[in-house]
Design a protein around this motif. Sequence first.
Motif, PDB file in Angstrom:
ATOM      1  N   VAL A 112       0.856  -1.195   0.000  1.00  0.00           N
ATOM      2  CA  VAL A 112       0.000   0.000   0.000  1.00  0.00           C
ATOM      3  C   VAL A 112       0.883   1.234   0.000  1.00  0.00           C
ATOM      4  CG1 VAL A 112      -1.845   1.241   1.204  1.00  0.00           C
ATOM      5  CG2 VAL A 112      -1.746  -1.271   1.324  1.00  0.00           C
ATOM      6  N   ILE A 113       0.589   2.127  -0.941  1.00  0.00           N
ATOM      7  CA  ILE A 113       1.278   3.414  -0.950  1.00  0.00           C
ATOM      8  C   ILE A 113       0.284   4.477  -0.502  1.00  0.00           C
ATOM      9  CG2 ILE A 113       2.924   2.731  -2.725  1.00  0.00           C
ATOM     10  CD1 ILE A 113       1.328   4.518  -4.666  1.00  0.00           C
ATOM     11  N   ASP A 133      -2.154   7.631  -0.291  1.00  0.00           N
ATOM     12  CA  ASP A 133      -3.014   8.296  -1.258  1.00  0.00           C
ATOM     13  C   ASP A 133      -2.618   9.766  -1.306  1.00  0.00           C
ATOM     14  OD1 ASP A 133      -4.960   9.241  -2.896  1.00  0.00           O
ATOM     15  OD2 ASP A 133      -6.631   8.456  -1.731  1.00  0.00           O
ATOM     16  N   GLU A 139       0.771  10.183  -8.673  1.00  0.00           N
ATOM     17  CA  GLU A 139       0.195   8.995  -8.055  1.00  0.00           C
ATOM     18  C   GLU A 139       0.244   7.802  -9.022  1.00  0.00           C
ATOM     19  OE1 GLU A 139      -3.416   7.970  -5.046  1.00  0.00           O
ATOM     20  OE2 GLU A 139      -3.733   9.571  -6.484  1.00  0.00           O
ATOM     21  N   LEU A 172       2.257   4.332  -8.321  1.00  0.00           N
ATOM     22  CA  LEU A 172       1.632   3.009  -8.377  1.00  0.00           C
ATOM     23  C   LEU A 172       2.389   2.087  -9.331  1.00  0.00           C
ATOM     24  CD1 LEU A 172      -2.113   4.092  -8.387  1.00  0.00           C
ATOM     25  CD2 LEU A 172      -0.968   2.771  -6.598  1.00  0.00           C
ATOM     26  N   ARG A 186      -2.095  -1.183  -3.812  1.00  0.00           N
ATOM     27  CA  ARG A 186      -3.232  -0.335  -3.438  1.00  0.00           C
ATOM     28  C   ARG A 186      -2.697   1.015  -2.966  1.00  0.00           C
ATOM     29  NH1 ARG A 186      -8.086  -3.768  -2.562  1.00  0.00           N
ATOM     30  NH2 ARG A 186      -9.022  -1.814  -1.891  1.00  0.00           N
ATOM     31  N   HIS A 187      -3.571   1.985  -2.923  1.00  0.00           N
ATOM     32  CA  HIS A 187      -3.171   3.269  -2.355  1.00  0.00           C
ATOM     33  C   HIS A 187      -4.259   3.729  -1.404  1.00  0.00           C
ATOM     34  CE1 HIS A 187      -5.735   5.747  -5.097  1.00  0.00           C
ATOM     35  NE2 HIS A 187      -5.593   4.674  -5.847  1.00  0.00           N
ATOM     36  N   GLU A 245      -6.666  -0.665   3.463  1.00  0.00           N
ATOM     37  CA  GLU A 245      -6.461  -1.314   2.166  1.00  0.00           C
ATOM     38  C   GLU A 245      -6.116  -2.788   2.325  1.00  0.00           C
ATOM     39  OE1 GLU A 245      -7.292   0.029  -0.671  1.00  0.00           O
ATOM     40  OE2 GLU A 245      -7.806   1.897   0.355  1.00  0.00           O
TER      41      GLU A 245
END
Length: 144
Positions: free
Chosen positions: A40-41, A43, A58, A62, A90-91, A97
Motif C-alpha cells: 500500500v502506498i 493516497d 500517483e 503506483l 493499493r493506495h 487497504e
Amino acid sequence: MTNTVLVAIDLSHPEHHADILTRAQKLAGMDGASLAVVTVIPDFGMSIVGTYFSEDAEKRALKEAATSLHAAISGCLGAPEDKNITHIVRHGTAYQEILATADEVGASLIVIGAHRPDFRDYFLGPNAARVVRHAKCSVYVIRS
C-alpha cells in the motif's frame, strides 16, 4: 483449508521482505493455498501534501510500486514462484487497504510484519494492530 494467504509488505523496508515472504510461502504451502501479496502506498490526493505533486505523480508511484513488488518477490522467492503469486498494489491507508484486499481475495489468513515497538505502540505497530483487531480471518504477525 486456507484458500488464499494474503501477505502485506512495506516496500520501504526491504530488509524484512525475505522473512515475511518465506514464512507466508511456507504457510500457504502447508494448506495448498494460493499466495497474494499486497503493498500500500499513501493516497497522495487525500492529504494537504497532494497539492505539491504533479497530477500524474500517483500513477507513476503506483507503477513504480508494482515494479518494486515484482522485484521484491522475485528476489526473495525466485522468478518462477513470482509467476504464481497475485500482486496487488493499493493506495490509501495501509490497514484499511489490507483489510479490503483480504475481503476481495477471500483470504483466510493475513501475514503481516510488525516492527519492534516503541513506547507509543508497545505491542504492535499501528497498522498491524488495526489489521489484527479488524480482520475477519486469522492474522499471522511476524516481528522484525
